[in-house]
Design an enzyme around this catalytic site. Sequence first.
Site, PDB file in Angstrom:
ATOM      1  N   SER A   1       0.719  -1.201   0.098  1.00  0.00           N
ATOM      2  CA  SER A   1       0.029   0.092  -0.004  1.00  0.00           C
ATOM      3  C   SER A   1       0.724   1.114  -0.195  1.00  0.00           C
ATOM      4  O   SER A   1       2.182   1.229   0.483  1.00  0.00           O
ATOM      5  CB  SER A   1      -0.967  -0.068   1.323  1.00  0.00           C
ATOM      6  OG  SER A   1      -1.675  -1.276   1.172  1.00  0.00           O
TER       7      SER A   1
HETATM    8  N1  SAH Z   1      -0.077  -5.084   4.083  1.00  0.00           N
HETATM    9  C1  SAH Z   1       0.433  -5.494   2.936  1.00  0.00           C
HETATM   10  C2  SAH Z   1      -0.263  -5.051   1.527  1.00  0.00           C
HETATM   11  C3  SAH Z   1      -0.791  -6.234   0.906  1.00  0.00           C
HETATM   12  S1  SAH Z   1      -1.907  -6.253  -0.337  1.00  0.00           S
HETATM   13  C4  SAH Z   1       1.924  -4.855   2.769  1.00  0.00           C
HETATM   14  O1  SAH Z   1       2.216  -4.097   3.688  1.00  0.00           O
HETATM   15  O2  SAH Z   1       2.526  -5.118   1.973  1.00  0.00           O
HETATM   16  C5  SAH Z   1      -3.265  -7.338   0.427  1.00  0.00           C
HETATM   17  C6  SAH Z   1      -2.646  -8.516   0.486  1.00  0.00           C
HETATM   18  O3  SAH Z   1      -4.165  -9.354   1.038  1.00  0.00           O
HETATM   19  C7  SAH Z   1      -2.275  -9.408  -0.647  1.00  0.00           C
HETATM   20  O4  SAH Z   1      -1.229 -10.026  -0.674  1.00  0.00           O
HETATM   21  C8  SAH Z   1      -3.462 -10.629  -0.720  1.00  0.00           C
HETATM   22  O5  SAH Z   1      -2.666 -11.980  -1.179  1.00  0.00           O
HETATM   23  C9  SAH Z   1      -3.911 -10.814   0.492  1.00  0.00           C
HETATM   24  N2  SAH Z   1      -5.168 -11.350   0.795  1.00  0.00           N
HETATM   25  C10 SAH Z   1      -6.365 -11.282   0.115  1.00  0.00           C
HETATM   26  N3  SAH Z   1      -7.195 -12.113   0.645  1.00  0.00           N
HETATM   27  C11 SAH Z   1      -6.748 -12.669   1.775  1.00  0.00           C
HETATM   28  C12 SAH Z   1      -7.113 -13.276   2.865  1.00  0.00           C
HETATM   29  N4  SAH Z   1      -8.517 -14.154   2.604  1.00  0.00           N
HETATM   30  N5  SAH Z   1      -6.538 -13.938   3.693  1.00  0.00           N
HETATM   31  C13 SAH Z   1      -5.121 -13.398   3.652  1.00  0.00           C
HETATM   32  N6  SAH Z   1      -4.649 -12.635   2.891  1.00  0.00           N
HETATM   33  C14 SAH Z   1      -5.310 -12.293   1.935  1.00  0.00           C
END
Ligand code: SAH
Length: 218
Positions: free
Chosen positions: A62
């Site tokens: 993000s």
């Molecule tokens: N907080 C992260 C941003 C990640 S983007 C950072 O700082 O880099 C959102 C993430 O959520 C993705 O990696 C995606 O694979 C994950 N995601 C989507 N659905 C999910 C679920 N049900 N459980 C766990 N992770 C999930």
Amino acid sequence: MSDYSKLRKRMVQRQIADRGVRSEIVLDAMRKVPRERFLPGGDGIFAYDDSPLPIGQGQTISQPYIVAYMVEALDLEGGEKVLEIGTGSGYAAAVLAEIAGEVYTIERIEGLATKASDVLKELGYDNVHVRHSDGTLGWPEQAPFDGIVVTAAAPDLPDALKQQLKIGGHLVIPVGESKWYQALVRVTRVAESEFETEDLLPVRFVPLIGEEGWGSTF
Ligand code: SAH
């Protein structure tokens, strides 16, 4: 001072503090975490850009302002037990770990979970626990949590996550029917079965895929 720490200081001032994030503990945490270490090799020069960035597997880290805004919305004082859904690169987990006592974070894509866990270990974040599973169901064995943050967008509020909040705790989550924009929402558990919901900000996140999220064909 390394070039990265200069860029980081400037990012925190211009992109975060100047836009209204006031919490000193959040600003300090953002000043400490080396965002460049969470990006796939070679992308380090973009690490302090004012935007989300690709981290592989169609997912993104993000925008720094959004990370700071979401962490501030959790209203932490330090030392708490926090759950993050969507580990991704591990960057937001590291920011949380600078403030909270213990951070539990769940990622559904195994390759990302492994990579994030490795980087967090290398950087010495021993208080972050990474799990590969469907985060829409939370982490019942570790519940309840003082705060829960979801970094992917849900079609509506996952009940399992609400039930894993302590009374007084906040759940910060992007919610919406659209793939292109959602509302960042803060849910506060005010009593055992009473929740208050506030709309905070329009946002755009990748989908939360799972049992209490979007189906896998989203
Ligand atoms: N907080 C992260 C941003 C990640 S983007 C950072 O700082 O880099 C959102 C993430 O959520 C993705 O990696 C995606 O694979 C994950 N995601 C989507 N659905 C999910 C679920 N049900 N459980 C766990 N992770 C999930």
